[in-house]
Design a protein around this motif. Structure first.
Motif, PDB file in Angstrom:
ATOM      1  N   ILE A 126      39.050  45.998  44.084  1.00  0.00           N
ATOM      2  CA  ILE A 126      40.153  45.046  44.296  1.00  0.00           C
ATOM      3  C   ILE A 126      40.058  43.901  43.293  1.00  0.00           C
ATOM      4  N   LYS A 127      38.866  43.320  43.172  1.00  0.00           N
ATOM      5  CA  LYS A 127      38.656  42.195  42.246  1.00  0.00           C
ATOM      6  C   LYS A 127      39.011  42.603  40.815  1.00  0.00           C
ATOM      7  N   HIS A 128      38.561  43.792  40.412  1.00  0.00           N
ATOM      8  CA  HIS A 128      38.850  44.278  39.060  1.00  0.00           C
ATOM      9  C   HIS A 128      40.358  44.428  38.840  1.00  0.00           C
ATOM     10  N   ASN A 129      41.038  45.139  39.763  1.00  0.00           N
ATOM     11  CA  ASN A 129      42.485  45.349  39.612  1.00  0.00           C
ATOM     12  C   ASN A 129      43.238  44.030  39.621  1.00  0.00           C
ATOM     13  N   ARG A 130      42.855  43.101  40.501  1.00  0.00           N
ATOM     14  CA  ARG A 130      43.537  41.803  40.572  1.00  0.00           C
ATOM     15  C   ARG A 130      43.364  41.028  39.261  1.00  0.00           C
ATOM     16  N   GLN A 131      42.189  41.156  38.633  1.00  0.00           N
ATOM     17  CA  GLN A 131      41.961  40.473  37.352  1.00  0.00           C
ATOM     18  C   GLN A 131      42.848  41.065  36.260  1.00  0.00           C
ATOM     19  N   VAL A 132      42.988  42.384  36.240  1.00  0.00           N
ATOM     20  CA  VAL A 132      43.868  43.046  35.263  1.00  0.00           C
ATOM     21  C   VAL A 132      45.307  42.569  35.456  1.00  0.00           C
ATOM     22  N   ILE A 133      45.745  42.485  36.717  1.00  0.00           N
ATOM     23  CA  ILE A 133      47.104  42.010  37.013  1.00  0.00           C
ATOM     24  C   ILE A 133      47.262  40.554  36.578  1.00  0.00           C
ATOM     25  N   LYS A 134      46.291  39.726  36.919  1.00  0.00           N
ATOM     26  CA  LYS A 134      46.352  38.302  36.572  1.00  0.00           C
ATOM     27  C   LYS A 134      46.434  38.103  35.063  1.00  0.00           C
ATOM     28  N   ASN A 135      45.642  38.885  34.325  1.00  0.00           N
ATOM     29  CA  ASN A 135      45.621  38.769  32.869  1.00  0.00           C
ATOM     30  C   ASN A 135      46.828  39.423  32.200  1.00  0.00           C
ATOM     31  N   LYS A 136      47.596  40.174  32.978  1.00  0.00           N
ATOM     32  CA  LYS A 136      48.759  40.906  32.445  1.00  0.00           C
ATOM     33  C   LYS A 136      48.365  41.687  31.199  1.00  0.00           C
ATOM     34  N   GLU A 137      47.278  42.457  31.354  1.00  0.00           N
ATOM     35  CA  GLU A 137      46.763  43.218  30.225  1.00  0.00           C
ATOM     36  C   GLU A 137      47.841  44.151  29.684  1.00  0.00           C
ATOM     37  N   ALA A 138      47.889  44.255  28.374  1.00  0.00           N
ATOM     38  CA  ALA A 138      48.914  45.075  27.719  1.00  0.00           C
ATOM     39  C   ALA A 138      48.832  46.532  28.147  1.00  0.00           C
ATOM     40  N   SER A 139      47.637  46.980  28.518  1.00  0.00           N
ATOM     41  CA  SER A 139      47.443  48.381  28.907  1.00  0.00           C
ATOM     42  C   SER A 139      47.831  48.656  30.359  1.00  0.00           C
ATOM     43  N   MET A 140      48.191  47.622  31.100  1.00  0.00           N
ATOM     44  CA  MET A 140      48.431  47.747  32.539  1.00  0.00           C
ATOM     45  C   MET A 140      49.548  48.754  32.841  1.00  0.00           C
ATOM     46  N   GLY A 141      49.256  49.684  33.763  1.00  0.00           N
ATOM     47  CA  GLY A 141      50.226  50.688  34.163  1.00  0.00           C
ATOM     48  C   GLY A 141      51.084  50.219  35.336  1.00  0.00           C
ATOM     49  N   PHE A 142      52.094  51.014  35.680  1.00  0.00           N
ATOM     50  CA  PHE A 142      52.998  50.686  36.776  1.00  0.00           C
ATOM     51  C   PHE A 142      52.326  50.764  38.144  1.00  0.00           C
ATOM     52  N   SER A 143      51.314  51.610  38.294  1.00  0.00           N
ATOM     53  CA  SER A 143      50.778  51.895  39.626  1.00  0.00           C
ATOM     54  C   SER A 143      49.766  50.875  40.139  1.00  0.00           C
ATOM     55  N   ILE A 144      49.274  49.984  39.302  1.00  0.00           N
ATOM     56  CA  ILE A 144      48.180  49.105  39.708  1.00  0.00           C
ATOM     57  C   ILE A 144      48.563  48.203  40.887  1.00  0.00           C
ATOM     58  N   GLU A 145      49.767  47.705  40.921  1.00  0.00           N
ATOM     59  CA  GLU A 145      50.185  46.831  42.026  1.00  0.00           C
ATOM     60  C   GLU A 145      50.180  47.613  43.341  1.00  0.00           C
ATOM     61  N   ARG A 146      50.774  48.801  43.335  1.00  0.00           N
ATOM     62  CA  ARG A 146      50.817  49.650  44.532  1.00  0.00           C
ATOM     63  C   ARG A 146      49.410  49.957  45.030  1.00  0.00           C
ATOM     64  N   GLU A 147      48.546  50.395  44.126  1.00  0.00           N
ATOM     65  CA  GLU A 147      47.201  50.799  44.526  1.00  0.00           C
ATOM     66  C   GLU A 147      46.390  49.619  45.049  1.00  0.00           C
ATOM     67  N   THR A 148      46.573  48.446  44.463  1.00  0.00           N
ATOM     68  CA  THR A 148      45.824  47.263  44.892  1.00  0.00           C
ATOM     69  C   THR A 148      46.286  46.787  46.263  1.00  0.00           C
ATOM     70  N   ILE A 149      47.569  46.869  46.539  1.00  0.00           N
ATOM     71  CA  ILE A 149      48.087  46.528  47.874  1.00  0.00           C
ATOM     72  C   ILE A 149      47.420  47.405  48.927  1.00  0.00           C
ATOM     73  N   VAL A 150      47.335  48.691  48.662  1.00  0.00           N
ATOM     74  CA  VAL A 150      46.729  49.612  49.630  1.00  0.00           C
ATOM     75  C   VAL A 150      45.228  49.358  49.747  1.00  0.00           C
ATOM     76  N   LEU A 151      44.545  49.113  48.641  1.00  0.00           N
ATOM     77  CA  LEU A 151      43.110  48.794  48.695  1.00  0.00           C
ATOM     78  C   LEU A 151      42.857  47.567  49.575  1.00  0.00           C
ATOM     79  N   GLU A 152      43.673  46.545  49.415  1.00  0.00           N
ATOM     80  CA  GLU A 152      43.503  45.320  50.215  1.00  0.00           C
ATOM     81  C   GLU A 152      43.756  45.587  51.698  1.00  0.00           C
ATOM     82  N   LEU A 153      44.730  46.409  52.009  1.00  0.00           N
ATOM     83  CA  LEU A 153      45.008  46.752  53.398  1.00  0.00           C
ATOM     84  C   LEU A 153      43.855  47.550  53.999  1.00  0.00           C
TER      85      LEU A 153
END
Length: 173
Positions: A139-166
């Motif tokens: 979760i921490k790793h994915n949230r950091q990628v989202i926060k940094n808006k990494e250029a390599s970021m894919g579409f699915s990271i938000e969906r997967e992180t929501i489920v991980l947190e739940l």
């Protein structure tokens, strides 16, 4: 099955246009606070094993096939429904404007030993591999990628992180 969330990608101003419908089944496989995820080097993210269900498959058959292919897991046993996420996002193929994705998540058990994964060429090229990781680290790793808006970021990271947190809030004791 409960709806976890409906996501509409910011690059999707409306839901009109040529839409591709896709159903996917994804596995939640836990070992204490560790979870079996796929790390993809290209996107620098963690995601759930699973994927698109073929036209001749039901969700659970597709789930078992995808988990076996992506992780090498055997004896995949589905124990519970967890929920689904509905999402709309731009489609990368020119014949479609949008993709309407329904991702169904299931809690599963597997045989302890992972065999050899049978990844598709694009998965190999993206640097995908199955890993056991502490859920809070993922979760921490994915949230950091989202926060940094990494250029390599894919579409699915938000969906997967929501489920991980739940999962972390509901299934980790």
């Amino acid at each position: 099955m409960r709806m976890i969330q409906k996501l509409i990608h910011p690059a999707t101003p409306d839901l009109n246009g040529r839409m591709f419908e896709r159903k996917a089944a994804r596995g939640i496989i836990m070992r204490g606070s560790e979870i079996l995820l796929l790390y993809t080097r290209r996107y620098n993210d963690y995601s759930f094993p699973g994927g698109g269900v073929e036209a001749d498959e039901d969700l659970l058959s597709g789930l078992r096939r995808e988990i076996a292919e992506e992780t090498g897991a055997t004896q995949v046993e589905v124990t519970n429904e967890f929920g689904y996420i509905e999402e709309y996002r731009p489609h990368y193929k020119p014949e479609y404007d949008l993709i309407h994705m329904l991702s169904y998540y299931y809690v599963c058990n597997i045989h302890e030993h992972l065999g050899e994964a049978q990844l598709e060429d694009y998965e190999l090229n993206n640097g995908m591999s199955a890993v056991w990781i502490d859920i809070h680290q993922a979760i921490k790793h994915n949230r950091q990628v989202i926060k940094n808006k990494e250029a390599s970021m894919g579409f699915s990271i938000e969906r997967e992180t929501i489920v991980l947190e739940l999962i972390a809030s509901e299934l980790i004791l």
